[in-house]
Design a protein around this motif. Sequence first.
Motif, PDB file in Angstrom:
ATOM      1  N   TRP A  12      13.006   7.003   3.889  1.00  0.00           N
ATOM      2  CA  TRP A  12      12.452   6.311   2.793  1.00  0.00           C
ATOM      3  C   TRP A  12      10.938   7.265   2.377  1.00  0.00           C
ATOM      4  O   TRP A  12      11.043   6.788   1.278  1.00  0.00           O
ATOM      5  CB  TRP A  12      12.441   4.732   2.537  1.00  0.00           C
ATOM      6  CG  TRP A  12      13.885   4.286   2.783  1.00  0.00           C
ATOM      7  CD1 TRP A  12      14.829   3.338   3.736  1.00  0.00           C
ATOM      8  CD2 TRP A  12      14.862   3.396   1.596  1.00  0.00           C
ATOM      9  NE1 TRP A  12      15.642   3.226   2.959  1.00  0.00           N
ATOM     10  CE2 TRP A  12      15.878   3.436   1.749  1.00  0.00           C
ATOM     11  CE3 TRP A  12      14.177   3.907   0.682  1.00  0.00           C
ATOM     12  CZ2 TRP A  12      16.608   2.916   0.669  1.00  0.00           C
ATOM     13  CZ3 TRP A  12      14.910   2.773  -0.453  1.00  0.00           C
ATOM     14  CH2 TRP A  12      15.783   2.761  -0.162  1.00  0.00           C
ATOM     15  N   TYR A  15       7.958   5.137   0.152  1.00  0.00           N
ATOM     16  CA  TYR A  15       8.829   3.771  -0.741  1.00  0.00           C
ATOM     17  C   TYR A  15       7.760   2.277  -1.141  1.00  0.00           C
ATOM     18  O   TYR A  15       7.880   2.748  -1.880  1.00  0.00           O
ATOM     19  CB  TYR A  15       9.211   3.471  -0.258  1.00  0.00           C
ATOM     20  CG  TYR A  15       9.130   2.832   1.475  1.00  0.00           C
ATOM     21  CD1 TYR A  15       9.571   0.755   1.014  1.00  0.00           C
ATOM     22  CD2 TYR A  15       9.825   3.338   2.949  1.00  0.00           C
ATOM     23  CE1 TYR A  15       8.849  -0.159   2.223  1.00  0.00           C
ATOM     24  CE2 TYR A  15       9.137   2.146   3.310  1.00  0.00           C
ATOM     25  CZ  TYR A  15       8.756   0.195   3.183  1.00  0.00           C
ATOM     26  OH  TYR A  15       9.034   0.582   4.083  1.00  0.00           O
ATOM     27  N   TYR A  25      13.890  -0.183  -1.960  1.00  0.00           N
ATOM     28  CA  TYR A  25      14.044  -0.593  -0.003  1.00  0.00           C
ATOM     29  C   TYR A  25      13.910  -2.134  -0.124  1.00  0.00           C
ATOM     30  O   TYR A  25      15.294  -2.224   1.230  1.00  0.00           O
ATOM     31  CB  TYR A  25      12.965  -0.267   0.059  1.00  0.00           C
ATOM     32  CG  TYR A  25      12.526  -0.548   1.958  1.00  0.00           C
ATOM     33  CD1 TYR A  25      12.650   1.126   2.590  1.00  0.00           C
ATOM     34  CD2 TYR A  25      12.059  -1.511   2.400  1.00  0.00           C
ATOM     35  CE1 TYR A  25      12.553   0.681   4.315  1.00  0.00           C
ATOM     36  CE2 TYR A  25      11.622  -1.236   3.259  1.00  0.00           C
ATOM     37  CZ  TYR A  25      11.283  -0.655   4.397  1.00  0.00           C
ATOM     38  OH  TYR A  25      11.672  -0.620   6.022  1.00  0.00           O
TER      39      TYR A  25
END
Length: 154
Positions: A12, A15, A25
């Motif tokens: 991710w 994020y 997320y």
Amino acid sequence: MINTTIPTEADWADYQTELDCQEAYDLYAGKDAESLKSVFVESIDRCVDGLHFMPPKVFHYYASVFADYVLQVERLPGLQPENRALAAAGLFTLLENKLHISPMDVKEIYPKLIEIAKYVAEHQSNYYADKEQYGDFSKQLVIFNALAKESHII
């Protein structure tokens, strides 16, 4: 090849630095296909929006999960007609937006997404997606393929 492993927090990336990515997320992180089914039913629009704000590797995984869900929606018992229509329309919205805004993000999974979109278009009535309300999915496929060719992803 599409990643079949649930993305890690490292996938991710940063994020936390963007609100939309943080929301994606919060909605998706750590979830597998089975646990996302109820999330898709509860908040399909939010789920489709979230897909737009993921890093590419994460997007590939979750867009694939979403596309598989759309394929299953036609046969899921107890699912309301409007949920079927919204799921199908969500796939077409996702493809349209990604092909216009960031076509390279979709390149790796375009064959899978377009194959499922083709199936949905051929069975549009099974998804209760009225053509007057949601448009003619078959006509949208032609546009998607033209955009994909223009962007050199096919």
